[in-house]
Design a protein around this motif. Structure first.
Motif, PDB file in Angstrom:
ATOM      1  N   THR A 486       0.827  -1.211   0.000  1.00 52.38           N
ATOM      2  CA  THR A 486       0.000   0.000   0.000  1.00 52.38           C
ATOM      3  C   THR A 486       0.862   1.261   0.000  1.00 52.38           C
ATOM      4  O   THR A 486       0.346   2.366   0.213  1.00 52.38           O
ATOM      5  CB  THR A 486      -0.955   0.026   1.207  1.00 52.38           C
ATOM      6  OG1 THR A 486      -0.204   0.190   2.409  1.00 52.38           O
ATOM      7  CG2 THR A 486      -1.767  -1.248   1.291  1.00 52.38           C
ATOM      8  N   VAL A 487       2.149   1.096  -0.231  1.00 54.08           N
ATOM      9  CA  VAL A 487       3.049   2.241  -0.358  1.00 54.08           C
ATOM     10  C   VAL A 487       3.601   2.319  -1.782  1.00 54.08           C
ATOM     11  O   VAL A 487       3.350   3.268  -2.515  1.00 54.08           O
ATOM     12  CB  VAL A 487       4.200   2.180   0.664  1.00 54.08           C
ATOM     13  CG1 VAL A 487       5.134   3.380   0.497  1.00 54.08           C
ATOM     14  CG2 VAL A 487       3.664   2.115   2.081  1.00 54.08           C
ATOM     15  N   ILE A 488       4.344   1.292  -2.196  1.00 55.43           N
ATOM     16  CA  ILE A 488       5.045   1.359  -3.483  1.00 55.43           C
ATOM     17  C   ILE A 488       4.109   1.341  -4.690  1.00 55.43           C
ATOM     18  O   ILE A 488       4.211   2.205  -5.564  1.00 55.43           O
ATOM     19  CB  ILE A 488       6.112   0.247  -3.557  1.00 55.43           C
ATOM     20  CG1 ILE A 488       7.241   0.571  -2.566  1.00 55.43           C
ATOM     21  CG2 ILE A 488       6.661   0.110  -4.969  1.00 55.43           C
ATOM     22  CD1 ILE A 488       8.306  -0.491  -2.452  1.00 55.43           C
ATOM     23  N   PRO A 489       3.165   0.381  -4.801  1.00 56.73           N
ATOM     24  CA  PRO A 489       2.310   0.395  -6.006  1.00 56.73           C
ATOM     25  C   PRO A 489       1.489   1.665  -6.189  1.00 56.73           C
ATOM     26  O   PRO A 489       1.478   2.231  -7.294  1.00 56.73           O
ATOM     27  CB  PRO A 489       1.428  -0.843  -5.811  1.00 56.73           C
ATOM     28  CG  PRO A 489       2.239  -1.751  -4.970  1.00 56.73           C
ATOM     29  CD  PRO A 489       2.969  -0.840  -4.016  1.00 56.73           C
ATOM     30  N   PRO A 490       0.795   2.161  -5.145  1.00 52.25           N
ATOM     31  CA  PRO A 490      -0.007   3.368  -5.393  1.00 52.25           C
ATOM     32  C   PRO A 490       0.823   4.597  -5.734  1.00 52.25           C
ATOM     33  O   PRO A 490       0.312   5.528  -6.363  1.00 52.25           O
ATOM     34  CB  PRO A 490      -0.775   3.572  -4.086  1.00 52.25           C
ATOM     35  CG  PRO A 490      -0.032   2.810  -3.062  1.00 52.25           C
ATOM     36  CD  PRO A 490       0.601   1.659  -3.766  1.00 52.25           C
TER      37      PRO A 490
END
Length: 586
Positions: A486-490
């Protein structure tokens, strides 16, 4: 939560982090980072009293009230306790991390049922919950609400996880073949992926999503939305409530608005929200120092007030005695960072020089030191499972000015190299923090122009324009739920961020097919330890490309009025005051 989030997120600085995206979202982590005061336990709770008017004193505007577009941690938290409900939510007033991060049924009969590999989820709607006009909430309202996110030319700024997860074919550019409910293009594809059978909905994903119910609890993007109330972009500052409050009149984007009781809400069916005050007045556009001065004075209506504005360093000496008893200092789930604009700074040596020249120690110190900020060593908050400190960032936060000068010389660019640093104007402390960054950049060979945007304007709407002339852009983020996914992909998956009209949460317009492929692999890895190692590799690639420059991990230093009871900070994904339980002395 850029800032949730989360989208989510989406949240998510010490001067402006109260408007950081969540993901959360605004969002946050299942850890000490968003649980109660760092100096001790949450304040003792008293038996709640009904009645009175609660005031929320804020500086930053509410950019979106539309549930599918809201991605500011403060607003995700507040709206979810007052006007919007979903299948599941986090319990109100939780005082332990485990309790606070465990979803409970809200509009659903339970917390959801996944199939064996979690590529499908089902939820069944309770009988009874209504919209503010008395009409029942339906399964189709949930289906329609989520469909709006696919209209990326209209519903902008919110969390976009669903674009990558829902089992819908892709176009040649990698975007979903379904284009949302306004054009109807690909509607049959959406109707196959999301189906309603009476009160039961089934979501079909293209890969496992074992923590889907955590995403629902952490964000507003999966909330129901009634089609006959949808006016597209014109719905942005409107509220059609299914919670305990409703908007009285209209929301003023400059001054705020008032929530009053919704007489169609059933307080016996909704066992989560206590809805103690009769009304809640949100006053926005107030300077941060003025907010704290008013709370310190504790006079009149301000005795009934809360805020998500940090106490400024200049006001620290006044936080003593009875005032100190009303203060709360907690570690937030938000990390703040800078994003080089890849449309403008294409030379990696220039980006490397910026990273080396960034004076994180001076930045944190200007924001108030250890009551407000500590230098960050990654874009991932330290309390997110799988966090690893990046060796390229020293723990003390001091810059490597000589290394930065050398990198600039090796870049072959004409010096001094001009850069425009865009950030939201905050308090006097934040002005000093960005002045410290300018000083370290200029010393290293840059010619820095500080581009402060008024926080009473739409900061994120401005920086999400792909054609921005900014070279370096401030952002803030907190994990939408306890996962690096929920940090890198978004933030960096270009397929879900970069469109003709918006760069989503990827304000720096970063695009890497290698990173996108590595994200895909990590998302479907079932073993959490292996997945965390894969995320660390992705993060290292981002660091090597200088896709971001870490700044600080922030702390919240809040003050509330003397008439406020049951003051609890959320232990789920935000750290913000929990409007689900707060009450007032009568």
């Amino acid at each position: 939560m850029g800032t949730n989030r989360k989208r989510l997120v989406a949240a998510a600085a010490s001067m402006v982090v109260a408007v950081g995206l969540a993901g959360c979202g605004g969002g946050g982590s299942d850890s000490e980072s968003n649980s109660g005061p760092s100096e001790g336990a949450q304040p003792e709770r008293t038996e709640a009293t009904k009645g009175g008017t609660l005031y929320s004193l804020e500086q930053a505007v509410t950019e979106h009230l539309d549930p599918q577009r809201v991605y500011v941690g403060r607003d995700i938290s507040n709206l979810g306790r007052t006007v919007y409900r979903s299948w599941v939510t986090f319990p109100a007033g939780a005082t332990t991390e485990e309790e606070g991060a465990t979803p409970v049924p809200d509009l659903a009969t339970d917390t959801g049922t996944p199939n064996e590999d979690a590529s499908q989820w089902q939820f069944t709607l309770k009988d009874g919950p209504k919209w503010q006009d008395g009409q029942p909430i339906t399964c189709e309202d949930f289906k329609y609400g989520m469909s709006r996110t696919f209209a990326t030319d209209v519903i902008t700024g919110g969390p976009n996880y669903i674009l990558g997860y829902l089992d819908i074919p892709k176009d040649s550019d990698g975007s979903p073949a379904y284009k949302g409910p306004y054009t109807g293009e690909g509607q049959d594809l959406y109707d196959q992926a999301v189906t309603c059978d009476g009160n039961t909905i089934t979501y079909r994903f293209n890969k496992p999503w074992p923590d889907f119910n955590l995403a629902i609890a952490s964000l507003r993007a999966f909330d129901p939305y009634r089609q006959d109330q949808d006016q597209g972009d014109k719905s942005d500052l409107q509220i059609f409530s299914n919670g305990p409050y409703k908007l009285d009149g209209e929301w003023n984007e400059d001054t705020g608005g008032t929530f009053v009781r919704n007489d169609q809400w059933d307080g016996t069916e909704d066992t989560i929200r206590q809805a103690n005050p009769d009304s809640i007045v949100f006053q926005i556009g107030i300077e941060a120092e003025t907010v704290i001065d008013r709370l310190i004075a504790d006079s009149g209506d301000d005795a009934n007030a809360i805020s998500t504005r940090n106490i400024t360093p200049a006001q620290y000496p006044q936080i003593t005695g009875d005032v100190e008893a009303r203060a709360t200092n907690i570690v937030s789930p938000f990390t703040n960072y800078l994003l080089p604009n890849f449309n403008r700074i294409t030379n990696v040596k220039v980006r490397e020089a910026l990273r080396l020249a960034t004076n994180r120690a001076a930045y944190s110190g200007a924001l108030g030191g250890d009551k407000a900020s500590v230098p960050a060593q990654s874009i991932v908050n330290p309390n997110v499972p799988g966090y690893e400190a990046d060796s390229l960032y020293s723990e003390d936060g001091n810059p490597d000015t000589e290394g930065a000068k050398q990198a600039l010389e090796e870049s072959g660019e004409t010096l001094p190299y001009p850069i425009k640093l865009t950030y939201p104007i905050g308090s006097e402390a934040s002005d000093k923090a960005f002045a410290a960054l300018k000083a370290s950049y200029d010393e290293a060979g840059f010619e820095t122009t500080l581009d402060g945007l008024d926080p009473s304007g739409p900061y994120y709407d401005t920086i999400q324009k792909p054609g921005s002339d900014s070279d370096l852009i401030w952002g803030g983020w907190g994990a939408d739920w306890p996962s690096i996914s929920t940090v890198i992909p978004p933030l960096f998956d270009s397929r879900i961020n970069l469109t003709k009209n918006s760069n989503g949460q990827d304000y720096g317009n970063y695009k890497s097919d290698e990173v996108n492929s590595a994200i895909d692999a990590a998302l479907v890895e079932p073993d959490i330890d292996t997945a965390n190692g894969m995320w660390a590799d992705v993060n290292q690639q981002l660091s090597d490309d200088v896709a971001y420059i870490a700044l600080d991990n922030t702390k919240f230093y809040y003050l509330h009025g003397s008439n406020v009871e049951n003051y609890v900070n959320s232990t789920s994904t935000s750290g913000y005051p929990d409007l689900g339980v707060i009450s007032l002395k009568q």
